[in-house]
Design a protein around this motif. Sequence first.
Motif, mmCIF file in Angstrom:
data_model
loop_
_atom_site.group_PDB
_atom_site.id
_atom_site.type_symbol
_atom_site.label_atom_id
_atom_site.label_comp_id
_atom_site.label_asym_id
_atom_site.label_seq_id
_atom_site.Cartn_x
_atom_site.Cartn_y
_atom_site.Cartn_z
ATOM 1 N N TYR A 59 0.827 -1.209 0.000
ATOM 2 C CA TYR A 59 0.000 0.000 0.000
ATOM 3 C C TYR A 59 0.860 1.257 0.000
ATOM 4 O O TYR A 59 1.896 1.328 0.667
ATOM 5 C CB TYR A 59 -0.915 0.040 1.222
ATOM 6 N N ILE A 60 0.382 2.260 -0.718
ATOM 7 C CA ILE A 60 1.006 3.575 -0.762
ATOM 8 C C ILE A 60 0.171 4.508 0.105
ATOM 9 O O ILE A 60 -1.051 4.617 -0.080
ATOM 10 C CB ILE A 60 1.074 4.096 -2.218
ATOM 11 N N ILE A 61 0.817 5.161 1.039
ATOM 12 C CA ILE A 61 0.135 6.064 1.958
ATOM 13 C C ILE A 61 -0.150 7.392 1.265
ATOM 14 O O ILE A 61 0.742 7.989 0.664
ATOM 15 C CB ILE A 61 0.999 6.301 3.214
ATOM 16 N N ASP A 62 -1.405 7.841 1.351
ATOM 17 C CA ASP A 62 -1.772 9.166 0.843
ATOM 18 C C ASP A 62 -1.680 10.205 1.954
ATOM 19 O O ASP A 62 -1.118 11.283 1.757
ATOM 20 C CB ASP A 62 -3.192 9.145 0.252
ATOM 21 N N THR A 63 -2.255 9.904 3.115
ATOM 22 C CA THR A 63 -2.159 10.807 4.267
ATOM 23 C C THR A 63 -1.776 9.991 5.495
ATOM 24 O O THR A 63 -2.187 8.851 5.657
ATOM 25 C CB THR A 63 -3.487 11.541 4.544
ATOM 26 N N LEU A 64 -0.997 10.626 6.343
ATOM 27 C CA LEU A 64 -0.460 9.978 7.527
ATOM 28 C C LEU A 64 -0.749 10.873 8.715
ATOM 29 O O LEU A 64 -0.528 12.084 8.653
ATOM 30 C CB LEU A 64 1.052 9.825 7.340
ATOM 31 N N GLU A 65 -1.266 10.300 9.806
ATOM 32 C CA GLU A 65 -1.563 11.090 10.995
ATOM 33 C C GLU A 65 -0.680 10.624 12.149
ATOM 34 O O GLU A 65 -0.748 9.474 12.577
ATOM 35 C CB GLU A 65 -3.038 10.960 11.384
ATOM 36 N N TYR A 66 0.138 11.547 12.646
ATOM 37 C CA TYR A 66 1.000 11.265 13.796
ATOM 38 C C TYR A 66 0.124 11.130 15.036
ATOM 39 O O TYR A 66 -0.726 11.975 15.306
ATOM 40 C CB TYR A 66 2.010 12.399 13.976
ATOM 41 N N ARG A 67 0.317 10.042 15.805
ATOM 42 C CA ARG A 67 -0.501 9.800 16.998
ATOM 43 C C ARG A 67 0.291 9.898 18.292
ATOM 44 O O ARG A 67 -0.261 10.162 19.350
ATOM 45 C CB ARG A 67 -1.167 8.426 16.902
ATOM 46 N N GLY A 68 1.605 9.639 18.235
ATOM 47 C CA GLY A 68 2.404 9.742 19.439
ATOM 48 C C GLY A 68 3.746 9.055 19.303
ATOM 49 O O GLY A 68 4.073 8.493 18.255
ATOM 50 N N THR A 69 4.505 9.119 20.395
ATOM 51 C CA THR A 69 5.842 8.528 20.435
ATOM 52 C C THR A 69 5.969 7.668 21.688
ATOM 53 O O THR A 69 5.470 8.040 22.749
ATOM 54 C CB THR A 69 6.922 9.628 20.443
ATOM 55 N N ILE A 70 6.634 6.544 21.543
ATOM 56 C CA ILE A 70 6.835 5.625 22.651
ATOM 57 C C ILE A 70 8.315 5.273 22.737
ATOM 58 O O ILE A 70 8.959 5.007 21.723
ATOM 59 C CB ILE A 70 6.021 4.325 22.462
#
Length: 153
Positions: A59-70
């Motif tokens: 799959y090719i990502i069109d939009t990406l949403e940052y949710r957090g860092t661990i």
Amino acid sequence: MKHSTCVYLIDGKQWLFLLRNKKENNPNRGKYIGVGGKCKIHETSEACARRETLEETGYIIDTLEYRGTIVFHIPHAEDEISDIYTCREFHGTMHECNEGTLVYVEESAIFSLDLWQGDRIFLERVLENAEPFSLEFTYNESNDLQKWTERNI
């Protein structure tokens, strides 16, 4: 400390998980995780998330949403910082992954999967559509979550 990404592709109420079942000595063996992996030197987190998603799923990502860092502390492994993303807009044709089996899971069934204990914590926040988070997880020798803390962003 190694840097990685983890992406959850979402199609309506279906979430794409990777069941790690193809590599015998993988620490994630038998667990359901998002797709993603280790960032290359000088690669941005977002570029890594896009590359790893394409490599593992097709799959090719069109939009990406940052949710957090661990930040993960696991015995006998290098500490790891992982950026978590969700993606609701993508295209392409899914292919077989050499690291495990790709499985679409109904959103209501996510917590019935064999997940890492820490994944349950951050996935709950993602499902609640919470503000971006910064968490730190420490696991013991038995891979049980020993402690976790929320860090200031």
